[in-house]
Design a protein around this motif. Structure first.
Motif, short mmCIF file in Angstrom:
data_model
loop_
_atom_site.label_atom_id
_atom_site.label_comp_id
_atom_site.label_asym_id
_atom_site.label_seq_id
_atom_site.Cartn_x
_atom_site.Cartn_y
_atom_site.Cartn_z
N ARG A 128 0.85 -1.20 0.00
CA ARG A 128 0.00 0.00 0.00
C ARG A 128 0.89 1.25 0.00
NH1 ARG A 128 -2.33 4.09 2.50
NH2 ARG A 128 -4.59 4.40 2.35
N ALA A 129 1.93 1.23 0.81
CA ALA A 129 2.84 2.38 0.86
C ALA A 129 3.55 2.58 -0.49
CB ALA A 129 3.88 2.16 1.96
N ARG A 130 3.96 1.48 -1.10
CA ARG A 130 4.61 1.59 -2.41
C ARG A 130 3.64 2.14 -3.45
NH1 ARG A 130 8.00 -4.09 -3.14
NH2 ARG A 130 9.53 -3.74 -1.49
N TYR A 131 2.37 1.73 -3.34
CA TYR A 131 1.38 2.21 -4.32
C TYR A 131 1.17 3.71 -4.18
CZ TYR A 131 -2.73 2.54 -7.23
OH TYR A 131 -3.60 2.89 -8.23
N GLU A 132 1.08 4.19 -2.94
CA GLU A 132 0.90 5.63 -2.74
C GLU A 132 2.08 6.41 -3.31
OE1 GLU A 132 0.28 5.77 1.54
OE2 GLU A 132 -1.80 6.31 1.20
N GLU A 133 3.28 5.89 -3.10
CA GLU A 133 4.47 6.56 -3.61
C GLU A 133 4.49 6.54 -5.14
OE1 GLU A 133 9.04 6.78 -2.15
OE2 GLU A 133 8.27 4.77 -2.53
N TRP A 134 4.13 5.38 -5.71
CA TRP A 134 4.09 5.27 -7.17
C TRP A 134 3.03 6.20 -7.74
CZ3 TRP A 134 0.00 3.91 -10.29
CH2 TRP A 134 0.30 3.72 -11.64
N ALA A 135 1.88 6.29 -7.09
CA ALA A 135 0.77 7.10 -7.60
C ALA A 135 1.16 8.57 -7.72
CB ALA A 135 -0.46 6.93 -6.72
N LYS A 136 1.93 9.07 -6.75
CA LYS A 136 2.35 10.47 -6.82
C LYS A 136 3.18 10.73 -8.07
CE LYS A 136 2.46 11.14 -1.78
NZ LYS A 136 3.35 11.39 -0.61
N GLU A 137 4.06 9.81 -8.40
CA GLU A 137 4.88 9.96 -9.59
C GLU A 137 4.05 9.78 -10.86
OE1 GLU A 137 7.97 7.10 -9.14
OE2 GLU A 137 8.90 8.10 -7.43
N ALA A 138 3.10 8.84 -10.82
CA ALA A 138 2.26 8.57 -11.99
C ALA A 138 1.42 9.77 -12.36
CB ALA A 138 1.37 7.35 -11.73
N LYS A 160 -1.64 -0.69 -10.37
CA LYS A 160 -0.71 0.12 -11.15
C LYS A 160 -1.06 0.05 -12.63
CE LYS A 160 3.68 -0.10 -10.60
NZ LYS A 160 5.06 -0.62 -10.43
N GLN A 161 -1.35 -1.16 -13.11
CA GLN A 161 -1.60 -1.34 -14.54
C GLN A 161 -2.88 -0.62 -14.98
OE1 GLN A 161 -2.42 -5.38 -15.99
NE2 GLN A 161 -0.93 -5.02 -17.63
N THR A 162 -3.93 -0.72 -14.19
CA THR A 162 -5.19 -0.08 -14.59
C THR A 162 -5.06 1.44 -14.59
OG1 THR A 162 -5.97 -0.29 -12.31
CG2 THR A 162 -6.66 -1.99 -13.85
N VAL A 163 -4.32 1.98 -13.63
CA VAL A 163 -4.12 3.43 -13.60
C VAL A 163 -3.25 3.87 -14.77
CG1 VAL A 163 -3.07 5.35 -12.32
CG2 VAL A 163 -4.50 3.67 -11.13
N THR A 164 -2.24 3.07 -15.09
CA THR A 164 -1.38 3.39 -16.24
C THR A 164 -2.18 3.43 -17.53
OG1 THR A 164 0.57 2.39 -15.18
CG2 THR A 164 0.62 2.61 -17.58
N VAL A 165 -3.08 2.47 -17.69
CA VAL A 165 -3.95 2.46 -18.88
C VAL A 165 -4.86 3.67 -18.88
CG1 VAL A 165 -5.84 1.22 -20.02
CG2 VAL A 165 -3.84 -0.04 -19.18
#
Length: 489
Positions: free
Chosen positions: A192-202, A242-247
């Protein structure tokens, strides 16, 4: 770990070593003859109990057995001037452990106050108590690690939030893991923490500010809300999110490039975008379903769904060959062989395999059992052998990362099991874990009722039912083909 030996050179070093018999430079002369540099280093690192009862370094040889200095007559300085213990000396007459301890204290002590922060004391103690001090010293003396620990020593607060504010790096994540494992920081859901960090960059990849706000809402109110309702976020959930948000980002950027607002999206636009890319664009149905419910898209759009059951499946013959390689060869480590058995024989998912703890494994002289699903399954010989070896030597216990770990498959990150993706990569030279798992489930549904297999292996009945239907369909096709070949009777 000992360095690999160079090729011997009899022309340059004509005198053979009195221990290994090879021709390398002679660095010492002991009662059993001249000793080369490789045997000299090995002698300093040989530990055990001498025949006389001495417990410590055994550099000598008596009756072809390691012996202490007194019994063998070997003259060697292995007495640490700081702690007095027998050990290989590293610097200034001090052993590796003492040098490591001094280094840790120096780096983690605030130079202004001369005091180490209370929060850092448990981690410092764990680093100094490492069984493999030379590995700890090698790690800590890397420039980026040294600088990170020095910054940590002067930090006003030691919290997850404070670490999050530091530049992203493997060192930051590793030190965070040590702080968590040794009680300074509370445990938190890593994915969950990694996802939040990834989301900010995305979000930075979304070119239109209005669409950026839409994607931010999608992340917060769809993905993060679902993750907050989970006890633990799995790697699978993390990767799918991650994949669905990237799409979704790809879609809104495509619309921005064509001056089309999200609310103006029509079926013809969507079809054009999907047909111009890979099949992963079909995952846009998840974002669009949310956007329609949120009334951001006003048209009922249709996206063809990705068909289930299209993944490759390992045949029974290939499974047998893979099991043969896993059990009867040394291509894989004992850890990887044990994991491979759970996938190949019992159809387990890698995410469940890596999360196994020793509470679910029982090893005795008579039997080895592993809890798969809801039952304990006995492993017959030779399937039990890798598990016996793993129980005797679980690995990754020489550093500060796993002081009291209960994971069967320990990872390199402190307190964590091995990463599922890393394990898949290690097994891929022998078999595809997904293909093997699907092949195993396909075969097992021919042998037992759906309810029994689902309960035994920890799957939902609906999942096993799909495999059973697929298995029955394949068998029916086979029978029909045989009858056609046989012709009328």
């Amino acid at each position: 770990m000992a360095r690999p030996r160079k090729a011997e050179d009899p022309a340059r070093w004509p005198e053979p070593c009195g221990r290994c018999g090879q021709h390398h430079q002679t660095v010492a002369r002991w009662p059993d003859g001249g000793v080369c540099t490789y045997c000299y280093q090995q002698a300093k690192r040989t530990r055990g109990r001498c025949a006389c009862g001495h417990d410590g370094v055994l550099p000598g040889v008596v009756d072809e057995q390691p012996a202490c200095r007194r019994c063998s007559g070997v003259v060697l300085n292995i007495d640490c001037r700081q702690c007095g213990a027998e050990d290989e000396l590293y610097d200034g007459g001090r052993c590796w452990g003492c040098v490591l301890g001094v280094t840790v204290d120096r780096l983690l002590t605030n130079p202004t106050t001369g005091v180490m922060a209370e929060e850092l004391v448990p981690m410092a103690a764990a680093l100094k108590a490492m069984k493999r001090s030379n590995s700890g010293l090698t790690w800590i003396r890397q420039k980026h690690v040294t600088e990170f620990l020095q910054d940590l020593a002067i930090a006003p607060l030691i919290t997850h939030e404070a670490l999050d504010a530091l530049p992203k790096s493997h060192t930051r994540d590793f030190v965070r893991g040590l702080l968590v494992e040794h009680g300074t920081l509370p445990r938190r859901d890593i994915y969950r923490a990694r996802y939040e960090e990834w989301a900010k960059e995305a979000l930075e990849r979304v070119r239109d500010p209005e669409n950026r706000d839409v994607i931010r809402r999608y992340i917060r109110w769809h993905h993060l809300r679902r993750m907050n309702q989970m006890e633990t976020v799995s790697q699978g959930t993390f990767l799918r999110s991650k994949q669905t948000v990237t799409v979704a980002i790809e879609l809104v950027n495509w619309l921005t490039d064509r001056a089309i607002e999200l609310g103006e999206l029509e079926q013809e636009h969507l079809d054009a975008w999907i047909n111009d890319g890979t099949t992963t664009r079909l995952l846009s149905d998840r974002f669009l379903g949310w956007a329609i419910k949120a009334r951001l898209v006003h048209t009922e759009l249709k996206v063809r769904r990705h068909r289930r059951g299209t993944s490759a499946r390992m045949s029974a013959l290939d499974q047998d060959r893979a099991v043969e390689r896993v059990v009867h060869t040394q291509e894989l480590t004992r850890r990887d062989r044990a994991a491979a058995i759970l996938v190949l024989v019992f159809g387990q998912q890698i995410e469940d395999v890596v999360a196994l703890t020793w509470d679910a494994v029982k090893v005795s002289d008579e039997i080895v059992t592993v809890r798969v699903g809801k039952i304990d399954i006995a492993l017959p010989d030779p399937l039990d052998q890798p598990w016996r070896e793993l129980a005797a030597n679980p690995g990754n216990d020489l550093t500060a990362s796993h002081p009291n770990s209960n994971w069967v498959f320990r990872g390199y990150s402190p307190g964590r099991h091995v990463d599922p993706g890393h394990l898949r990569g290690r097994l891929k030279d022998v078999f595809s874990t997904r293909a093997a798992r699907l092949g195993t489930l396909h075969e097992l549904t021919k042998l037992a009722p759906v309810a029994i297999i689902a309960d035994a292996l920890g799957y939902s009945p609906a999942t096993i039912e799909r495999h059973a239907i697929d298995s029955a369909t394949a068998y029916a096709s086979y029978i029909a083909a045989v009858r056609d070949d046989a012709g009328p009777r």
